[in-house]
Design a protein around this motif. Structure first.
Motif, PDB file in Angstrom:
ATOM      1  N   ALA A 179     -88.036  -6.216  -8.540  1.00 13.56           N
ATOM      2  CA  ALA A 179     -89.049  -5.153  -9.424  1.00 13.56           C
ATOM      3  C   ALA A 179     -89.032  -4.001  -8.515  1.00 13.56           C
ATOM      4  CB  ALA A 179     -90.249  -5.483  -9.695  1.00 13.56           C
ATOM      5  N   ALA A 180     -89.519  -4.275  -7.099  1.00  8.77           N
ATOM      6  CA  ALA A 180     -89.919  -3.106  -6.299  1.00  8.77           C
ATOM      7  C   ALA A 180     -88.351  -2.206  -5.848  1.00  8.77           C
ATOM      8  CB  ALA A 180     -90.438  -3.526  -4.904  1.00  8.77           C
ATOM      9  N   GLY A 181     -87.233  -3.117  -5.789  1.00  9.02           N
ATOM     10  CA  GLY A 181     -86.042  -2.499  -5.599  1.00  9.02           C
ATOM     11  C   GLY A 181     -85.606  -1.512  -6.558  1.00  9.02           C
ATOM     12  N   ALA A 182     -85.799  -1.985  -7.654  1.00 11.02           N
ATOM     13  CA  ALA A 182     -85.336  -1.027  -8.741  1.00 11.02           C
ATOM     14  C   ALA A 182     -86.073   0.248  -8.530  1.00 11.02           C
ATOM     15  CB  ALA A 182     -85.470  -1.799 -10.121  1.00 11.02           C
ATOM     16  N   VAL A 183     -87.438   0.177  -8.389  1.00 14.62           N
ATOM     17  CA  VAL A 183     -88.237   1.276  -8.324  1.00 14.62           C
ATOM     18  C   VAL A 183     -87.751   2.214  -7.225  1.00 14.62           C
ATOM     19  CG1 VAL A 183     -90.355   2.113  -8.162  1.00 14.62           C
ATOM     20  CG2 VAL A 183     -90.063   0.338  -9.719  1.00 14.62           C
ATOM     21  N   ILE A 184     -87.526   1.550  -6.068  1.00 14.72           N
ATOM     22  CA  ILE A 184     -87.268   2.363  -4.943  1.00 14.72           C
ATOM     23  C   ILE A 184     -85.633   2.995  -4.933  1.00 14.72           C
ATOM     24  CG2 ILE A 184     -86.695   2.276  -2.569  1.00 14.72           C
ATOM     25  CD1 ILE A 184     -88.774   0.134  -2.211  1.00 14.72           C
ATOM     26  N   LEU A 185     -84.791   2.367  -5.626  1.00 14.51           N
ATOM     27  CA  LEU A 185     -83.556   2.619  -6.070  1.00 14.51           C
ATOM     28  C   LEU A 185     -83.435   3.906  -6.767  1.00 14.51           C
ATOM     29  CD1 LEU A 185     -81.359  -0.336  -6.068  1.00 14.51           C
ATOM     30  CD2 LEU A 185     -81.569   1.207  -4.313  1.00 14.51           C
ATOM     31  N   THR A 186     -84.296   4.004  -7.921  1.00 13.30           N
ATOM     32  CA  THR A 186     -84.420   5.165  -8.970  1.00 13.30           C
ATOM     33  C   THR A 186     -85.056   6.330  -8.310  1.00 13.30           C
ATOM     34  OG1 THR A 186     -85.051   3.346 -10.702  1.00 13.30           O
ATOM     35  CG2 THR A 186     -85.486   5.776 -11.129  1.00 13.30           C
ATOM     36  N   LEU A 187     -86.094   6.141  -7.321  1.00 17.50           N
ATOM     37  CA  LEU A 187     -86.707   7.195  -6.719  1.00 17.50           C
ATOM     38  C   LEU A 187     -85.658   7.824  -5.613  1.00 17.50           C
ATOM     39  CD1 LEU A 187     -90.378   6.008  -6.043  1.00 17.50           C
ATOM     40  CD2 LEU A 187     -89.725   7.699  -7.541  1.00 17.50           C
ATOM     41  N   ASN A 188     -84.741   7.024  -5.054  1.00 17.76           N
ATOM     42  CA  ASN A 188     -83.805   7.440  -4.203  1.00 17.76           C
ATOM     43  C   ASN A 188     -82.830   8.348  -4.919  1.00 17.76           C
ATOM     44  OD1 ASN A 188     -82.052   7.532  -1.931  1.00 17.76           O
ATOM     45  ND2 ASN A 188     -80.554   6.214  -2.930  1.00 17.76           N
ATOM     46  N   VAL A 189     -82.533   7.913  -6.057  1.00 18.10           N
ATOM     47  CA  VAL A 189     -81.474   8.809  -7.074  1.00 18.10           C
ATOM     48  C   VAL A 189     -82.135  10.105  -7.492  1.00 18.10           C
ATOM     49  CG1 VAL A 189     -80.313   8.833  -9.311  1.00 18.10           C
ATOM     50  CG2 VAL A 189     -80.340   6.740  -7.769  1.00 18.10           C
ATOM     51  N   LEU A 190     -83.441  10.217  -7.809  1.00 18.14           N
ATOM     52  CA  LEU A 190     -84.176  11.271  -8.120  1.00 18.14           C
ATOM     53  C   LEU A 190     -84.382  12.397  -6.887  1.00 18.14           C
ATOM     54  CD1 LEU A 190     -86.772   9.935 -10.404  1.00 18.14           C
ATOM     55  CD2 LEU A 190     -84.670  11.169 -11.153  1.00 18.14           C
ATOM     56  N   ARG A 254     -70.998  14.679  -3.335  1.00 21.98           N
ATOM     57  CA  ARG A 254     -70.980  14.523  -1.851  1.00 21.98           C
ATOM     58  C   ARG A 254     -72.063  13.774  -1.602  1.00 21.98           C
ATOM     59  NH1 ARG A 254     -71.035  21.086  -0.103  1.00 21.98           N
ATOM     60  NH2 ARG A 254     -68.938  21.454  -0.939  1.00 21.98           N
ATOM     61  N   ARG A 255     -73.010  13.474  -2.480  1.00 15.57           N
ATOM     62  CA  ARG A 255     -74.202  12.251  -2.204  1.00 15.57           C
ATOM     63  C   ARG A 255     -73.969  11.041  -3.132  1.00 15.57           C
ATOM     64  NH1 ARG A 255     -79.351  16.538  -2.627  1.00 15.57           N
ATOM     65  NH2 ARG A 255     -78.894  18.012  -1.280  1.00 15.57           N
ATOM     66  N   LYS A 256     -72.545  10.964  -3.372  1.00 11.15           N
ATOM     67  CA  LYS A 256     -72.496   9.542  -3.993  1.00 11.15           C
ATOM     68  C   LYS A 256     -72.626   8.304  -2.995  1.00 11.15           C
ATOM     69  CE  LYS A 256     -68.807   9.906  -6.663  1.00 11.15           C
ATOM     70  NZ  LYS A 256     -67.396   9.725  -6.947  1.00 11.15           N
ATOM     71  N   ALA A 257     -72.259   8.377  -1.972  1.00 15.14           N
ATOM     72  CA  ALA A 257     -72.469   7.259  -0.928  1.00 15.14           C
ATOM     73  C   ALA A 257     -73.912   6.952  -0.709  1.00 15.14           C
ATOM     74  CB  ALA A 257     -71.600   7.632   0.182  1.00 15.14           C
ATOM     75  N   LEU A 258     -74.458   8.073  -0.723  1.00 15.99           N
ATOM     76  CA  LEU A 258     -76.124   7.927  -0.338  1.00 15.99           C
ATOM     77  C   LEU A 258     -76.874   7.145  -1.645  1.00 15.99           C
ATOM     78  CD1 LEU A 258     -76.981  11.207   1.229  1.00 15.99           C
ATOM     79  CD2 LEU A 258     -76.587   8.964   2.281  1.00 15.99           C
ATOM     80  N   ALA A 259     -76.506   7.479  -2.885  1.00 14.80           N
ATOM     81  CA  ALA A 259     -76.772   6.759  -3.935  1.00 14.80           C
ATOM     82  C   ALA A 259     -76.368   5.386  -4.244  1.00 14.80           C
ATOM     83  CB  ALA A 259     -76.701   7.516  -5.090  1.00 14.80           C
ATOM     84  N   LEU A 260     -75.380   5.028  -3.882  1.00 21.61           N
ATOM     85  CA  LEU A 260     -74.563   3.872  -4.299  1.00 21.61           C
ATOM     86  C   LEU A 260     -74.866   2.793  -2.957  1.00 21.61           C
ATOM     87  CD1 LEU A 260     -71.009   4.725  -5.515  1.00 21.61           C
ATOM     88  CD2 LEU A 260     -73.038   3.976  -6.900  1.00 21.61           C
TER      89      LEU A 260
END
Length: 278
Positions: A179-190, A254-260
């Motif tokens: 749950a916390a990982g999904a929230v953190i990953l979503t904030l990272n993409v935004l 250019r930021r694809k790697a930072l999101a994946l």
């Protein structure tokens, strides 16, 4: 010669003057005749009626023969619109036209069936190959959070059942991690400037856990380390393949790697957790 002296006229000039005077006084001035009057013009009749009289002859009055043989032309009737089927309201609401159906008074079983059909539809769009995978807006336009919640709870229960001790702690750690990982990953993409809705990203990451759920369930049934490693590797590859097109198209290339990278890291952590639990 002074100014008052006069010069006598020549005899011929005096005779000319006398002749001119005789002509003036002998012939009185003649008056030219007046312009003859123009012929009278035809008067335009003025009528108070707004319609111009016609020169056509009026039609002859109908005789008894024409009256008996006259048949009125039938006027075609306008067909009535076809009646809508019983499921017309649901089809109209599904296409986006008309008022949405009232879900407060519907039976509970209808609500459950609708939610299950939506979960199956979104699961097919995210996990399995389809033509809408390259466009996350079309793939998860009708996103929901019931599916991700179910997959997170199922994975936590599977890991807790696989553990020999401290089952509740294993479930709590797995649920909090996902749950916390999904929230953190979503904030990272935004924060990377991604064009995606917050809850839509949560739904996407939750549906991508389906391969790991299948792998954890197989590892629970077969307690073999080699089998666990193979199954977890296949599940990790499948989950990463499912999340790649949505996350890569949501951010700048250019930021694809930072999101994946964080997404793959979370799935690898879950994979190690599946293998480590005995």
């Amino acid at each position: 010669m002074s100014h008052g002296d006069t010069i006598p006229l020549h005899s011929s000039s005096q005779s000319d003057i006398d002749e001119i005077e005789n002509l003036i006084y002998s012939n009185p001035s003649t008056v030219l005749p007046a312009r003859p009057p123009s012929p009278p013009r035809a008067a335009i009749p003025v009528s108070s009626s707004p319609f111009m009289p016609s020169n056509l002859r009026p039609p002859p009055p109908p005789t008894s023969t024409t009256t008996t043989n006259y048949k009125p032309t039938p006027v075609p009737s306008i067909p009535s619109p076809p009646s809508l089927p019983s499921s017309g309201q649901s089809n109209i609401a599904a296409t986006g036209f008309g008022c949405p159906p009232n879900t407060l008074t519907e039976p509970v079983w209808d609500t459950v069936k609708r939610d299950l059909s939506r979960i199956v539809s979104n699961l097919k769009l995210v996990v399995f190959p389809n033509p809408y995978r390259e466009d996350p807006g079309k793939a998860l336009r009708d996103w929901d959070l019931w599916g991700p919640f179910f997959f997170i709870v199922f994975l936590g229960l599977t890991l807790s059942w696989s553990a020999s001790v401290k089952k509740s702690e294993v479930f709590a750690v797995a649920f909090a991690l996902l749950a916390a990982g999904a929230v953190i990953l979503t904030l990272n993409v935004l924060l990377l400037g991604g064009h995606i809705i917050f809850f839509q990203s949560l739904s996407l990451l939750g549906y991508c856990l389906f391969p790991l759920d299948v792998g954890a369930f197989i590892c629970m049934l077969k307690d073999n380390v080699i089998l666990k490693v193979v199954v977890v590797c296949v599940a990790l590859a499948w989950s990463s393949w499912a999340a790649y097109p949505f996350m890569s198209t949501a951010v700048n290339p250019r930021r694809k790697a930072l999101a994946l990278y964080p997404v793959v890291l979370m799935y690898v952590s879950v994979g190690f957790l599946i293998i480590a639990i005995d």
